[in-house]
Design an enzyme around this catalytic site. Structure first.
Site, PDB file in Angstrom:
ATOM      1  N   GLY A 165      -0.916   3.020   6.312  1.00 44.94           N
ATOM      2  CA  GLY A 165      -1.082   2.399   7.629  1.00 44.94           C
ATOM      3  C   GLY A 165      -0.406   1.045   7.770  1.00 44.94           C
ATOM      4  CE  LYS A 166       3.608   0.139   3.208  1.00 45.26           C
ATOM      5  NZ  LYS A 166       3.150   1.527   3.030  1.00 45.26           N
ATOM      6  N   GLY A 208       0.842  -1.195   0.000  1.00 49.22           N
ATOM      7  CA  GLY A 208       0.000   0.000   0.000  1.00 49.22           C
ATOM      8  C   GLY A 208       0.876   1.245   0.000  1.00 49.22           C
ATOM      9  CG  LEU A 209      -0.639   4.698  -2.081  1.00 47.62           C
ATOM     10  CD1 LEU A 209      -1.762   5.732  -2.194  1.00 47.62           C
ATOM     11  CD2 LEU A 209       0.421   4.931  -3.163  1.00 47.62           C
ATOM     12  CB  SER A 210       4.300   6.469   1.696  1.00 50.16           C
ATOM     13  OG  SER A 210       4.832   7.105   2.831  1.00 50.16           O
ATOM     14  N   GLY A 211       1.933   5.959   4.120  1.00 55.40           N
ATOM     15  CA  GLY A 211       0.874   6.609   4.888  1.00 55.40           C
ATOM     16  C   GLY A 211      -0.440   5.836   4.906  1.00 55.40           C
ATOM     17  CB  SER A 249       5.875  -4.241  -2.367  1.00 53.75           C
ATOM     18  OG  SER A 249       4.781  -4.357  -1.483  1.00 53.75           O
TER      19      SER A 249
END
Lengths: 206, 206
Positions: free
Chosen positions: B41-42, B36-39, B110
């Site tokens: 929540g990963k 998922g995108l930066s930010g 990724s």
């Protein structure tokens, strides 16, 4: 409401650290770095020590050529640079396992002192245990479980450690396991007793 | 006597396998691959899910930029080849953890489908769970916990995913976690419930 939630990306549950994982496992994570000639008994002892630890309810894992050379390090050859990078990556992966709380045995010849020292430097004191699986070339060649010495003598394997490439003995290993003068069972017992005496089979206090 | 012992390098204790480690841990090893995108929540969700699993007596471990980029992958940059190698190594290390019986969360943007698919191909079916931590660019940019979107907009970070480089959404992830419409607590509960339903929090049978 969704708007408000969307900005809430902080967790208040408290971070989990290595000690929490170690308490769950009832042990301390560490890297037990086996070094020694081909045929000295590294993998045999590592696998058997893992089995013995499991019997005692402890989690260990063996990193060796089988699961590293054909995976993580499959894009490395046998040039000096690649050999160094091979050991570096193994050290870094072992460090991650150590951090996760696992007792990890690395089973690689790792013939160069400088490479082993570089691996050691990645770790906090006490997290890296260099274990010399000791047997001389004559003994290892006599065992020759994979027939590699025979091939090396025939010139089929260039730069074979102990035959046509050097093995630099550890100067201050945490443990020496003399596999010429004791059985595999005795060697395994020695390694496990060492870990027990040093407190690795107990959870951290506090 | 010593001579005889020296040739005895076979262990008769029986080999330990992954299932034995998993039985000890009371769980099944797996790689939970967050993308998922930066930010999005990963890392927040991964760390909190690890904590929740630990509460339940299960061993999980998070691989993220903090412990991989500065260690195993510190000799990689941001060229296309290096990005691919970065994800490849993470996949291989996650596979080793999976084999050891640990539930490992990988927390990396990724962004490329091909890289994620290559990672998936390293695993047996059921060992690799792609989890899409879903939030759109506007939401992530609004959160911007590390101030990276601001820098990317200012042109200080070239090829920033979602701004100046593509993010390829998963086509068939095992789980989608919609972080715009639920709290972190709800997202963590969703991930843990998924693992529980699919049997990963139980030891293998037999």
């Amino acid at each position: 409401m969704a708007e408000q939630k969307a900005t809430n990306i902080t967790w208040h549950g408290g971070a989990i650290g290595r000690a929490d994982r170690e308490k769950l496992l009832g042990q301390k994570g560490a890297t037990v770095w086996f070094t020694g000639l081909s045929g000295s008994g590294k993998s045999t002892i590592a696998v058997a020590a893992e089995a013995e630890l499991l019997k005692r309810g402890r989690l260990a894992y063996v990193l060796d050529g089988d699961n590293v050379r054909h995976g993580l390090n499959k894009n490395l050859g046998f040039s000096p640079e690649d050999r160094t990078e091979n050991i570096r990556r193994i050290g870094e992966v072992a460090k991650l396992f150590t951090e996760s709380g696992v007792l990890v045995f690395t089973s690689f010849i790792s013939p160069y002192r400088a490479d082993r020292d570089s691996a050691r430097e990645l770790f906090e004191a006490g997290d890296f245990l260099e274990v010399y699986i000791e047997a001389d070339v004559e003994t290892c060649e006599g065992r020759d479980p994979k027939g590699l010495y025979k091939k090396a003598r025939a010139g089929e394997i260039p730069e074979f450690t102990g035959i046509s490439a050097p093995y630099e003995e550890p100067e201050k290993p945490e443990l020496v396991v003399p596999t010429q003068s004791q059985t595999v069972e005795e060697s395994v017992a020695q390694v496990v007793a060492f870990l027990e005496e040093k407190g690795y089979l107990d959870a951290p206090k506090g």
